[in-house]
Design an enzyme around this catalytic site. Structure first.
Site, PDB file in Angstrom:
ATOM      1  N   PRO B   2       0.840  -1.209   0.000  1.00  0.00           N
ATOM      2  CG  PRO B   2      -0.611  -1.481   1.790  1.00  0.00           C
ATOM      3  CD  PRO B   2       0.681  -1.977   1.241  1.00  0.00           C
ATOM      4  CE1 TYR B   3       3.830   6.624  -2.307  1.00  0.00           C
ATOM      5  CE2 TYR B   3       1.685   7.659  -2.574  1.00  0.00           C
ATOM      6  CZ  TYR B   3       3.055   7.748  -2.536  1.00  0.00           C
ATOM      7  OH  TYR B   3       3.662   8.970  -2.715  1.00  0.00           O
TER       8      TYR B   3
END
Lengths: 67, 67, 67, 67, 67, 67
Positions: B2-3
């Site tokens: 995830p970012y």
């Protein structure tokens, strides 16, 4: 609740111009979509001309060539 | 993988606070979605108060007025 | 007024999980920086696995290979 | 008209390296999707190592530990 | 060359409204900063109400409660 | 750890083309900055032509006029 992000090259944009961008973008969302201005966020990002490219070339290089 | 991107006004956020944001956001993705923390990326952006607007006005102007 | 953007692969994230991400990210900004939760915005983006790459390969391809 | 945003840690990236990233990303869009290079924009963002986290830790902290 | 990104909740924004946002944001950059409209890009993102949070709650939940 | 975001209009980009964009952008970061490909992330966003504007007009409108 809209969120507007404006990216421009770092070219001495003044606080007054930034204020005009914020006011104008907020009003645009009010006028077109009836959004609440109090929760409309505008973030301006200024990018160095070395870091912005178009046509495969940095803006710094383009300006050196007079474009 | 995830970012997470966190944008806040530039108000003297310390390295310790940044570390706490990074640790907390990463743990949130682990807890809620079972993501792998080792590939979770967190990027913090600090934005000058002239460049952040809400309610059609820059944060700089709002603070001058005491808001 | 903070703005948090969370990008994850589109893998059936439920409305409850999204609500937990929103609540958790908002609380993190309150706890670490003392921000006002009422003006903290969280936007979740779900990205198709064909459109997300790591290690030079899409997540779709990596999963086919069992990674 | 494609828009490419490249985020890296702020580690002394030179103007020549930035130019190479701009040229390479633009050519990639031409080669793979047949896009017009003249309207392809590339923006490079450099992020302080305090502000970039992976594995729940800032890059600054990871480097102190020799990672 | 400016780049404007407008994020709003997905609430049936029409093609005409999108066109008005594009025209208005472009004109704003012309008026305030003297930018060339031909290279000004506007990208509108519509976000599901489950994926947009404010005040620690998704817009979906807020609307259920009548806010 | 670099992060590359590629935005293009939604025009039937195939999974193979997406894979080529991911591989090419990752290799660019390896070649120019010596980055580790295993932690390089590429995210492709496809934007409807109604939602992408240039020259004050949506791409949908420009194409109707034959541009």
């Amino acid at each position: 609740m809209p969120y507007v992000n404006i990216r421009v090259t770092r070219d001495g944009v003044t606080a007054e111009q930034k204020q005009a961008l914020i006011a104008g973008a907020t009003q645009l969302l009010v006028d077109v979509l009836g959004k609440n201005p109090n929760t409309t966020v505008v973030v301006i990002e200024e990018v160095d001309t070395d870091n912005w490219g178009i046509g495969g070339e940095s803006v710094t290089e383009r300006r050196k060539r007079g474009e």
